[in-house]
Design an enzyme around this catalytic site. Structure first.
Site, mmCIF file in Angstrom:
data_model
loop_
_atom_site.group_PDB
_atom_site.id
_atom_site.type_symbol
_atom_site.label_atom_id
_atom_site.label_comp_id
_atom_site.label_asym_id
_atom_site.label_seq_id
_atom_site.Cartn_x
_atom_site.Cartn_y
_atom_site.Cartn_z
ATOM 1 C CG ASP A 152 -2.118 -0.779 1.155
ATOM 2 O OD1 ASP A 152 -2.569 -0.999 0.024
ATOM 3 O OD2 ASP A 152 -2.644 -1.200 2.195
HETATM 4 C C1 GLC Z 1 -1.694 -3.961 5.248
HETATM 5 C C2 GLC Z 1 -2.923 -4.029 4.378
HETATM 6 C C3 GLC Z 1 -2.696 -4.879 3.166
HETATM 7 C C4 GLC Z 1 -1.432 -4.491 2.481
HETATM 8 C C5 GLC Z 1 -0.261 -4.510 3.431
HETATM 9 C C6 GLC Z 1 1.025 -4.026 2.806
HETATM 10 O O1 GLC Z 1 -1.519 -5.200 5.870
HETATM 11 O O2 GLC Z 1 -4.022 -4.518 5.087
HETATM 12 O O3 GLC Z 1 -3.768 -4.758 2.275
HETATM 13 O O4 GLC Z 1 -1.229 -5.376 1.423
HETATM 14 O O5 GLC Z 1 -0.550 -3.667 4.522
HETATM 15 O O6 GLC Z 1 1.008 -2.662 2.565
HETATM 16 C C1 GLC Z 2 -0.705 2.337 5.866
HETATM 17 C C2 GLC Z 2 0.067 1.143 6.359
HETATM 18 C C3 GLC Z 2 -0.255 -0.085 5.562
HETATM 19 C C4 GLC Z 2 -1.728 -0.272 5.483
HETATM 20 C C5 GLC Z 2 -2.427 0.994 4.981
HETATM 21 C C6 GLC Z 2 -3.911 0.792 5.023
HETATM 22 O O1 GLC Z 2 -0.268 2.696 4.616
HETATM 23 O O2 GLC Z 2 1.461 1.362 6.311
HETATM 24 O O3 GLC Z 2 0.359 -1.212 6.160
HETATM 25 O O4 GLC Z 2 -1.998 -1.316 4.627
HETATM 26 O O5 GLC Z 2 -2.077 2.086 5.780
HETATM 27 O O6 GLC Z 2 -4.637 1.871 4.674
#
Ligand code: GLC
Ligand code: GLC
Length: 795
Positions: free
Chosen positions: A484
Site C-alpha cells: 500500500d
Molecule cells: C496492510 C494491508 C494490506 C497491504 C499490506 C502491505 O496489511 O491490510 O492490504 O497489502 O498492509 O502494505
Molecule cells: C498504511 C500502512 C499499511 C496499510 C495501509 C492501510 O499505509 O502502512 O500497512 O496497509 O495504511 O490503509
C-alpha cells in the site's frame, strides 16, 4: 524467556501468569456476527456486525493508562478494592491467571483468601457476552463482600462517540429493572436496537450515570461508590451512561457464590419496538437472560462453544516431533485465520474498528486460511466481495460489512486488487470441488440487474490486469500494489493528505513486478481452471501469461534478483543501481512462486539474494537498505523510519511468499529457517522484546535497521495468518488440496520428516502417516474419494 506466560496445549489455551504484560495481550470472542475483544485484564469492547456502527462498549484507544474500558468486576472486601483481572485498580493480587482459549477467556484473581474466577465467552446461539464469576472464600473467616459489575456504553457509532459531544452528551438514555440495565440511547428515533447488561439475580444497588459511580475526577481505578461500598442508584440522562451493578454477599469459610451476567444486543422489528409508549420491548432480552440464568445452562452453552472449535480445529491436525509446529498448526494459526476472517482488518488493539472495513485484497487472501474449516462462509464471502467490483474489473479497495457496499475511504485503483479474486476463488474450488459457485449471478457495484456469473467476474479481473500494461509490458501499479505504501504516481508534498486517498497524477505509467509475478502465478491457475471447464478463453490466458513471463525476464531481471518496479518516469526501483532499497521482498516472492525463469536459474538466484540481503535474526525484511529520507516519488514507504512497517520492517505477510518459493525450489533448510523465525511459538524473541502476544503472528516485526529489531506490532489481523497457514499446511507439511484429491509434497528437514496428518477433505477423512526420505518420489497424489482413509505415504 517465558516470563509472562506459556502454552497449555492440551486445553488449547495460552496461560498468562502476570497481568502487567508488555502490551495488552488480547483474545477474541464470537463466531457469528457478535464479536468481542478482551484483554488479559478484561479490557476491550464488543459490537454487533460492524465495529464502527454498532459498538456496544466504549473503549479508549491508546489511553493512559493503557487499555482503559472493559468489563470490570470490582470486589470490595473490608478496606480493599480489587479486580480479579488486576486492572483497573491494580491492587496487588495474591494470585493472577488469565487463560485465553478458543473464543473464551478465563481470568482468575485471588486476594486475602477470596478467589474470583471469571469466565467470558460469546455463545453460539445469541448476540451477547456471558460473564460468569465465582467467588470462593478460601479463608477461615466469614467474609462480607460487595461485588460490582461495571461496563460503560458506547453511543453506538464509535466514531461520533469520540467526536460529536455537543450532541451525544445529551442523547444517553437508560431503563433500569431490578436485575438489568438497558442502554436505549437513540432508540426513540431511527434505531431499533438496544443493549443490556443483566444478572441472574436482582442487584442490591446500581448506577447508570458514570459521574455518580466514578466521581467527576476519578478514573476507573477509583470509583467513589465502590470505594465506599455504596451505590447512587443514579439514572443517566445524557452524559455518559454506564451499568454498575452491586451485589452484597456473605460468604462463610469454604463457601462459593456464583453470579452470571449477560451483556446482550437486541434488534426489534420496527413495529414491535415498544411495550408501552417510550418503554423498550424487552422480550428478546428477557429470553437471553433466561437462557443463561443458571450454571447448568452456562455450562451447556460453553460446552457447545468448545465443541464448535473442536470440530473446526479437528479438520486439519498434525502430530510431529516438533511441539512448536504442532501447537501452531493445530491451534493458534488456524484460530488466528478464523479471527482474521471475521474481523478483516477492522478491530484490534492496532486497528480502531472505525477506519477500515473489509478489504477486497485482504479478504480474498484471508479465505486461504479458513476455507477448509468454514467453506460455506467462504463461498458467501467470495460472492460479497465480487459484488463490489466494477464492470471494468476495477474494485473498491474495501467495503463496509454492515451494508456490504464498497467505499473509497481508504483509496481505490490498486493495481493488484482484481487478481486476488482469482486467488480466493481458486482456493475455494480446490478445497470444496464446488464449481457451482462459478455460475452464481453476481452484480457490479451491488447494482441490481447488472449481474453476470462469478466466472465472468474472474475473466474481467484477469483482463483488467492483462490489458493494463505499461511501457515494459508489465502491469501498471495504479495507486499501489500489495504494498500500500509504494505510491509511485502520487508525489505527495502535503502533510495533511493521505497517501491512500490523494489524487494520483494523471497518466502514471509506473509498473509493478510484484503484480507481474502475481499475474503469472494466478494466470496459470486460472488457465488450468478454464481448461477443466473446457472454456475457450484458456488459451488467451496462457498466452498472456507467457508474454508476461517474457516481459519479466527481459525487463524485470536485475542480474541477481527481480526488480521491484518502474517508477512514474521509467526509473528502476529495487535495483543494484539504486542508492537505497536495492532489493525488495515482494517481487522475489511472487516471481519465484510463479517460477518465472526457473529453468534459467532466476528463481534460485533471487531467493539466494533474498537470504543474502533481506534475512536478519527475526525474519526477512521488506526492502534493504531501507529508505533513509522521504522521497516523494516513492510515497508512503519512505515516510516510515528505517526498519518499521513497509520501510525495512519484517512484514510477516510476505515472508511466506519467500518460504513457499523456497519450498518450490527445494530449498528445505532455508524454508524451515525462515518459517521458524517468524512463527511466534518458536520463541525467537523474549516476551519483553516481542512485546505483543506470543501466540499470534504480527503484521510487522521491527527489522534489522530499526531501533529495536524483533519488537512486534500490529498483532492479530494480518494476511500473515492465512499465508503462513498456506505455507505450513501445503508447502512445509505438504498437503495440497487439488481439484481431484490431495497432493502430498512436503518440504521439511528430514530430521522432522515423519509425522501424521489428519485432514478432512470435503466429506472424506484422511489419516496419513507421511515419511520423508532422501531421494524419495517427492510427491504422491491421493485421489479424492468419500469415506475414511488410513494411509501411509513415503515421499
Ligand atoms: C496492510 C494491508 C494490506 C497491504 C499490506 C502491505 O496489511 O491490510 O492490504 O497489502 O498492509 O502494505
Ligand atoms: C498504511 C500502512 C499499511 C496499510 C495501509 C492501510 O499505509 O502502512 O500497512 O496497509 O495504511 O490503509
Amino acid at each position: 524467556m517465558n516470563s509472562y506466560g506459556h502454552f497449555d496445549d492440551a486445553s488449547r489455551e495460552y496461560v498468562i501468569t502476570r497481568p502487567d504484560t508488555p502490551w495488552p495481550w488480547i483474545n477474541y470472542m464470537g463466531t457469528g456476527d457478535f464479536f468481542s475483544l478482551i484483554s488479559n485484564t478484561a479490557g476491550g469492547y464488543c459490537f454487533c456486525r460492524d465495529a464502527k456502527f454498532r459498538r456496544i462498549l466504549r473503549y479508549r484507544y491508546n489511553g493512559v493508562p493503557m487499555d482503559a474500558g472493559g468489563r470490570y468486576f470490582y470486589i470490595k472486601d473490608g478496606d480493599t478494592l480489587w479486580n480479579p483481572g488486576w486492572k483497573p485498580c491494580r491492587t496487588p493480587l495474591d494470585f493472577y491467571e488469565c487463560r485465553h482459549g478458543m473464543g473464551y477467556t478465563r481470568i482468575c484473581g485471588e486476594k486475602d483468601g477470596l478467589r474470583a474466577e471469571s469466565l467470558f465467552f460469546v455463545p453460539l446461539e445469541h448476540r451477547c457476552e456471558v460473564h460468569r464469576v465465582k467467588l470462593s472464600n478460601r479463608s477461615d473467616r466469614p467474609k462480607t463482600v460487595r461485588l460490582y459489575a461495571f461496563i460503560e456504553w458506547c453511543l453506538w457509532n464509535a466514531s461520533t462517540d469520540m467526536e460529536n459531544f455537543q450532541r451525544n452528551l445529551s442523547t444517553g438514555e437508560v431503563e433500569v429493572q431490578p436485575d438489568a440495565i438497558y442502554h436505549k440511547t437513540e432508540y426513540r428515533e431511527r434505531r431499533n436496537h438496544y443493549a443490556f447488561y443483566g444478572a441472574n439475580r436482582p442487584f442490591d444497588g446500581f448506577d447508570t450515570d458514570r459521574e455518580t459511580f466514578l466521581g467527576m475526577y476519578n478514573g476507573f481505578d477509583a470509583p467513589v461508590q465502590a470505594l465506599a461500598g455504596t451505590s447512587g442508584n443514579s439514572v443517566a440522562h445524557g452524559w455518559s451512561p454506564v451499568a454498575a451493578e452491586r451485589f452484597d454477599l456473605e460468604l462463610a469459610p469454604g463457601a462459593t457464590e456464583e453470579l452470571i451476567f449477560v451483556l446482550g444486543y437486541v434488534e426489534n422489528p420496527a413495529d414491535a419496538k415498544f411495550s408501552a409508549p417510550g418503554v423498550i420491548n424487552k422480550t428478546a432480552a428477557r429470553e437471553m437472560l433466561e437462557a443463561y440464568s443458571t450454571g447448568v445452562r452456562v455450562d451447556a452453552a460453553f460446552a457447545a462453544l468448545r465443541a464448535y472449535w473442536d470440530d473446526l480445529l479437528g479438520r486439519f491436525t498434525v502430530a510431529s516431533d516438533v511441539p512448536e509446529l504442532d501447537r501452531t498448526v493445530n491451534v493458534w494459526n488456524q484460530y488466528q485465520c478464523m479471527i482474521t476472517f471475521f474481523m478483516s482488518r477492522s478491530a484490534s488493539y492496532f486497528e480502531s474498528g472505525i477506519g477500515r472495513g473489509m478489504g477486497f485484497r485482504d479478504s480474498n487472501q484471508d479465505l486461504a486460511g479458513i476455507v477448509h474449516m468454514i467453506p460455506d462462509r467462504a463461498r458467501q464471502r467470495i460472492l460479497d466481495i465480487a459484488a463490489t467490483q466494477f464492470p471494468d474489473g476495477g474494485c473498491y479497495h474495501q467495503y463496509q460489512p454492515l451494508t456490504k457496499r464498497g467505499n473509497n475511504d481508504i483509496g481505490g485503483g490498486f493495481g493488484d486488487d482484481p487478481l486476488w479474486l482469482i486467488f480466493g476463488t481458486v482456493a475455494y474450488l480446490k478445497e470444496t470441488g464446488d464449481f457451482s459457485i462459478l455460475d452464481e449471478p453476481v452484480p457490479f457495484d451491488n447494482v441490481p440487474g447488472s449481474e453476470v456469473s462469478l466466472l465472468e467476474h474472474l475473466k474481467i479481473s484477469f483482463r483488467r490486469v492483462a490489458t493494463g500494461l505499461g511501457p515494459h509490458g508489465l502491469p501498471l501499479i495504479g495507486r499501489a500494489d500489495w504494498n500500500d505504501c509504494l505510491n509511485l504516481n502520487c508525489f505527495s508534498l502535503d502533510p495533511d493528505e493521505s497517501f491512500q486517498t490523494t489524487e494520483n497524477v494523471a497518466g502514471g505509467q509506473a509498473e509493478s513486478l510484484m503484480i507481474a509475478g502475481l499475474f503469472v502465478a494466478e494466470g496459470k491457475d486460472f488457465a488450468e481452471l478454464l481448461e477443466r471447464l473446457g472454456d475457450a478463453d484458456a488459451s488467451s490466458v496462457r498466452s498472456a501469461v507467457c508474454a508476461m513471463e517474457d516481459s519479466v525476464k527481459k525487463h524485470g531481471w536485475d542480474g541477481e534478483w527481480f526488480l521491484r518496479a518502474y517508477d512514474f518516469h521509467g526509473g528502476k526501483i529495487g535495483s543494484r543501481e539504486c542508492d537505497e532499497s536495492k532489493i525488495f521482498i515482494e517481487s522475489q516472492g511472487w516471481c519465484a512462486m510463479a517460477r518465472i525463469g526457473a529453468g534459467e536459474g532466476l528463481c534460485d538466484k533471487a531467493l539466494d539474494s533474498a537470504v543474502k540481503h533481506l534475512e536478519c535474526e527475526h525474519g526477512l525484511v521488506l526492502n534493504a537498505p531501507a529508505f533513509s529520507s522521504y522521497l516523494y516519488q516513492y510515497g508512503e514507504i519512505s515516510s516510515y523510519p528505517q526498519g518499521y512497517k513497509e520501510n525495512g520492517g519484517i512484514f510477516c505477510h510476505n515472508n511466506p511468499w519467500v518460504i513457499i518459493a523456497e519450498a518450490m525450489a527445494g530449498h528445505v533448510e532455508d524454508a524451515w529457517r525462515h518459517y521458524t523465525k517468524i512463527t511466534p511459538a518458536f520463541g525467537r524473541q523474549s516476551h519483553d522484546l516481542r512485546k505483543v502476544e506470543p501466540y499470534v503472528f504480527c503484521q510487522m516485526v521491527a527489522g534489522a535497521e530499526a531501533a529495536r529489531p524483533g519488537e512486534g506490532k500490529n498483532s492479530w489481523l494480518t494476511g500473515t495468518a492465512a499465508w503462513t497457514w498456506k505455507c505450513v499446511s501445503e508447502f512445509i507439511l505438504g498437503v495440497k488440496p487439488q481439484y481431484d484429491g490431495l497432493l502430498i509434497e512436503p518440504c521439511i528437514p528430514l530430521r522432522y520428516g515423519t509425522y501424521r496428518i489428519h485432514r478432512r477433505f470435503r466429506d472424506a477423512e484422511y489419516d496419513i502417516t507421511i515419511r520423508c526420505t532422501d531421494g524419495g518420489p517427492g510427491k504422491v497424489f491421493i485421489p479424492y474419494s468419500p469415506g475414511g482413509h488410513v494411509l501411509e505415504v513415503t515421499v
